[in-house]
Design a protein around this motif. Structure first.
Motif, mmCIF file in Angstrom:
data_model
loop_
_atom_site.group_PDB
_atom_site.id
_atom_site.type_symbol
_atom_site.label_atom_id
_atom_site.label_comp_id
_atom_site.label_asym_id
_atom_site.label_seq_id
_atom_site.Cartn_x
_atom_site.Cartn_y
_atom_site.Cartn_z
ATOM 1 N N TYR A 132 0.994 -1.274 -0.051
ATOM 2 C CA TYR A 132 -0.056 -0.085 -0.013
ATOM 3 C C TYR A 132 0.917 1.252 0.048
ATOM 4 O O TYR A 132 0.664 2.076 -0.946
ATOM 5 N N PRO A 133 1.847 1.429 1.064
ATOM 6 C CA PRO A 133 2.824 2.701 0.934
ATOM 7 C C PRO A 133 3.448 2.487 -0.304
ATOM 8 O O PRO A 133 3.820 3.654 -1.087
ATOM 9 N N ALA A 134 4.021 1.328 -1.033
ATOM 10 C CA ALA A 134 4.395 1.334 -2.370
ATOM 11 C C ALA A 134 3.657 2.200 -3.346
ATOM 12 O O ALA A 134 4.210 2.931 -4.290
ATOM 13 N N LEU A 135 2.394 1.775 -3.266
ATOM 14 C CA LEU A 135 1.360 2.012 -4.368
ATOM 15 C C LEU A 135 1.416 3.847 -4.092
ATOM 16 O O LEU A 135 1.338 4.508 -5.193
ATOM 17 N N GLN A 136 1.548 4.417 -3.089
ATOM 18 C CA GLN A 136 1.199 5.892 -2.862
ATOM 19 C C GLN A 136 2.533 6.326 -3.398
ATOM 20 O O GLN A 136 2.574 7.331 -4.052
ATOM 21 N N ARG A 137 3.672 5.786 -3.293
ATOM 22 C CA ARG A 137 5.000 6.234 -3.770
ATOM 23 C C ARG A 137 4.975 6.113 -5.244
ATOM 24 O O ARG A 137 5.641 6.792 -5.920
ATOM 25 N N TRP A 138 4.570 5.091 -5.689
ATOM 26 C CA TRP A 138 4.481 4.852 -7.235
ATOM 27 C C TRP A 138 3.456 6.030 -7.773
ATOM 28 O O TRP A 138 3.895 6.618 -9.107
ATOM 29 N N ARG A 139 2.529 6.146 -7.178
ATOM 30 C CA ARG A 139 1.565 7.194 -7.726
ATOM 31 C C ARG A 139 2.225 8.665 -7.606
ATOM 32 O O ARG A 139 2.117 9.349 -8.635
ATOM 33 N N GLN A 140 3.160 8.900 -6.588
ATOM 34 C CA GLN A 140 3.878 10.089 -6.481
ATOM 35 C C GLN A 140 4.840 10.246 -7.682
ATOM 36 O O GLN A 140 5.174 11.130 -8.377
ATOM 37 N N GLY A 141 5.570 9.180 -7.982
ATOM 38 C CA GLY A 141 6.432 8.823 -9.016
ATOM 39 C C GLY A 141 5.565 9.002 -10.312
ATOM 40 O O GLY A 141 6.329 9.655 -11.405
ATOM 41 N N ALA A 142 4.533 8.695 -10.493
ATOM 42 C CA ALA A 142 3.780 8.983 -11.895
ATOM 43 C C ALA A 142 3.581 10.173 -12.008
ATOM 44 O O ALA A 142 3.515 10.830 -13.038
ATOM 45 N N LYS A 194 10.623 4.037 -12.025
ATOM 46 C CA LYS A 194 12.051 4.431 -11.548
ATOM 47 C C LYS A 194 11.855 5.455 -10.384
ATOM 48 O O LYS A 194 12.953 5.640 -9.648
ATOM 49 N N LEU A 195 10.933 6.392 -10.673
ATOM 50 C CA LEU A 195 10.963 7.456 -9.661
ATOM 51 C C LEU A 195 10.251 7.280 -8.246
ATOM 52 O O LEU A 195 10.395 7.896 -7.362
ATOM 53 N N ALA A 196 9.719 6.000 -8.428
ATOM 54 C CA ALA A 196 9.104 5.500 -7.045
ATOM 55 C C ALA A 196 10.311 4.961 -5.908
ATOM 56 O O ALA A 196 10.242 5.131 -4.907
ATOM 57 N N ARG A 197 11.134 4.346 -6.630
ATOM 58 C CA ARG A 197 12.155 3.876 -6.020
ATOM 59 C C ARG A 197 12.065 2.915 -4.808
ATOM 60 O O ARG A 197 12.458 3.219 -3.508
ATOM 61 N N ALA A 224 7.756 -3.509 -7.453
ATOM 62 C CA ALA A 224 8.023 -4.119 -8.599
ATOM 63 C C ALA A 224 6.862 -4.771 -9.391
ATOM 64 O O ALA A 224 6.697 -4.627 -10.722
ATOM 65 N N HIS A 225 5.808 -5.121 -8.836
ATOM 66 C CA HIS A 225 4.721 -5.767 -9.318
ATOM 67 C C HIS A 225 3.477 -4.953 -9.717
ATOM 68 O O HIS A 225 2.325 -5.310 -10.137
ATOM 69 N N LEU A 226 3.660 -3.702 -9.325
ATOM 70 C CA LEU A 226 2.411 -2.651 -9.437
ATOM 71 C C LEU A 226 2.489 -2.330 -10.918
ATOM 72 O O LEU A 226 1.102 -2.385 -11.361
ATOM 73 N N ALA A 227 3.464 -1.841 -11.510
ATOM 74 C CA ALA A 227 3.111 -1.654 -13.078
ATOM 75 C C ALA A 227 2.820 -2.836 -13.948
ATOM 76 O O ALA A 227 1.847 -2.668 -14.697
ATOM 77 N N PRO A 228 3.196 -3.932 -13.680
ATOM 78 C CA PRO A 228 2.492 -5.096 -14.406
ATOM 79 C C PRO A 228 1.297 -5.312 -13.960
ATOM 80 O O PRO A 228 0.352 -5.826 -14.838
ATOM 81 N N ALA A 229 1.072 -5.267 -12.894
ATOM 82 C CA ALA A 229 -0.488 -5.819 -12.310
ATOM 83 C C ALA A 229 -1.456 -4.596 -12.980
ATOM 84 O O ALA A 229 -2.318 -5.038 -13.394
ATOM 85 N N LEU A 230 -0.966 -3.468 -12.768
ATOM 86 C CA LEU A 230 -1.858 -2.240 -13.629
ATOM 87 C C LEU A 230 -2.307 -2.592 -15.042
ATOM 88 O O LEU A 230 -3.470 -2.549 -15.504
#
Length: 460
Positions: A63-73, A146-149, A154-160
């Motif tokens: 869940y926090p990784a998703l928040q960071r991925w969104r920030q990177g996006a 890459k910006l999520a760091r 790792a599985h968020l982009a493939p899952a989306l």
């Protein structure tokens, strides 16, 4: 309210799909508590699968990784928008030059619209062939990761991508992104064209070796027909023929300026605007219809754990009135919500101690079945106050600490009772210190005195 309750429908499905991919690649997760909580929450199978996945995502950091991925996006989107605006302004500067030389009309038009038309044709071909993402869209996805760091992302982009492709939404979502970026670039180019044409004097010419002037007239009028319907000024035939060399006439300059702006708007910005709106509309419509594919193997495996056959059959006939069969370690005084439970005690230790009125005895948890039964009961009837007795002569192993953590999440308040040594024995001070440090890391209160007053009244 849990912070997971605020997630959108898309985010909940996204995290669920990410958990499925993670288990597919790394094997099943430890999910006993997640399954209990999902079953206690109720609902149909998709709702239980989502509840299980969201609990695991919060526990394991997705869940926090998703928040960071969104920030990177978002950051990648801002960088893409800035690049588009700068590139559009650069196209206009390259097309008109510094005003020292006449502007070759078709070279200028190629500079402004050439790459746009090629990429638009590529998008249309990939769309027709069932492609899902342009190079620009994949670049944005790569930059977002890459910006999520965060390794847990790792599985968020493939899952989306898998979730959206399954419902045919990838092309629409990334299409809206790509057309939006081109809309910014061409809008920036038009603004820069207006600024340059308003502050500098440009001469316009057409040059050709193979084509005659009549062919050039036909091409110019054909390209200007649609912009003319939208109100842009167009050069007349005499002006077009005479523009084989730069004209000093201000009327000719203005006519060619209007033609260049009109063609750029009509064949550049307008198609991107319409296609962007189309993609956005289809994306918004399809996003609300997203659902889990219960036929996937990962979800099929969860069916028996989250929706047992007896539960799926439902209630056919009302049960006859009968006394409830007593279960081991039944709760006493459930209405008061106070409960004492012990973990793996020595058989020689007398148990339970004398309990105040209204305090229930959940017995001693020695087996996995006893633990599961108690946790299942607590998921339906959480204790207001829960005291957990532990023998500090045993080491605080990971399994015991994990069980204590699960019990703590099933009670309003909890205290850990570190029992004294039996008569004639002494506690190992190092092992007792290990217990105290482990419980402190969990943030759980503990004591060596019996918490009977606290169980009875809620205070010492």
């Amino acid at each position: 309210m849990s912070r997971l309750d605020t997630l959108s429908h898309l985010d909940r499905l996204w995290l669920t799909e990410a958990i499925r991919l993670r288990e597919e690649h790394a094997g099943p997760l430890e999910d006993a508590e997640a399954n209990r909580r999902a079953n206690a929450a109720g609902g149909d199978l998709p709702q239980r699968i989502q509840a299980r996945a969201l609990w695991l995502a919060e526990r394991d950091g997705q869940y926090p990784a998703l928040q960071r991925w969104r920030q990177g996006a978002r950051l990648a989107g801002l960088l893409l928008a800035a690049l588009a605006i700068i590139s559009g302004a650069g196209l206009a500067l390259a097309a008109l030059g510094d005003g020292q030389r006449p502007v070759n009309l078709f070279w200028a038009l190629g500079s402004l619209l050439g790459l746009h038309l090629l990429t638009l044709l590529g998008w249309a071909l990939s769309f027709g062939l069932g492609g899902s993402a342009s190079l620009l869209g994949r670049l944005w996805l790569w930059a977002s990761g890459k910006l999520a760091r965060d390794a847990r992302a790792a599985h968020l982009a493939p899952a989306l991508l898998l979730l959206l492709q399954r419902h045919g939404l990838t092309r629409w979502g990334l299409g809206a992104l790509v057309h939006g970026a081109w809309l910014l670039a061409l809008g920036s180019a038009l603004v820069m064209l207006l600024l340059l044409l308003s502050t500098r004097r440009y001469g316009f010419v057409w040059e050709t070796t193979l084509l005659d002037s009549d062919t050039f007239v036909v091409l110019t009028q054909a390209l200007g027909a649609l912009p003319g319907l939208l109100g842009f000024s167009l050069p007349d035939i005499e002006t077009i023929r005479a523009s084989s060399s730069a004209l000093a006439d201000d009327g000719a300059r203005q006519a060619w300026s209007g033609w260049l702006l009109g063609v750029t708007f009509t064949y550049g910005l307008l198609p991107r605007l319409l296609l962007g709106l189309l993609c956005l509309g289809r994306w918004l419509h399809g996003r609300s219809r997203l659902a889990l594919d219960l036929g996937l193997p990962g979800y099929n495996l969860l069916r028996e754990r989250l929706q047992p056959p007896s539960e799926r059959l439902g209630v056919c006939d009302a049960a006859a009135d009968a006394p409830m069969e007593p279960t081991p370690h039944a709760f006493n005084g459930r209405s008061e919500g106070a409960l004492l439970v012990a973990i793996e005690l020595d058989d020689r230790r007398p148990w339970p101690p004398a309990l105040p009125k209204g305090v229930g005895d959940a017995g001693v948890l020695d087996s996995r079945e006893q633990r599961q039964r108690l946790l299942g009961q607590l998921s339906r009837f959480p204790a207001e106050r829960l005291a957990v007795a532990c023998d500090p002569r045993r080491s605080p192993d990971r399994g015991t600490l994990a069980l204590i953590g699960e019990l703590a999440r099933s009670a309003g308040e909890i205290r850990i009772w570190l029992l004294p040594a039996p008569p004639g024995e002494a506690l190992d001070s190092h092992r007792l210190e290990d217990w105290q440090q482990a419980l402190a890391r969990l943030g759980l209160p503990f004591s060596q005195g019996a918490p009977m007053n606290w169980l009875e009244s809620g205070h010492d």
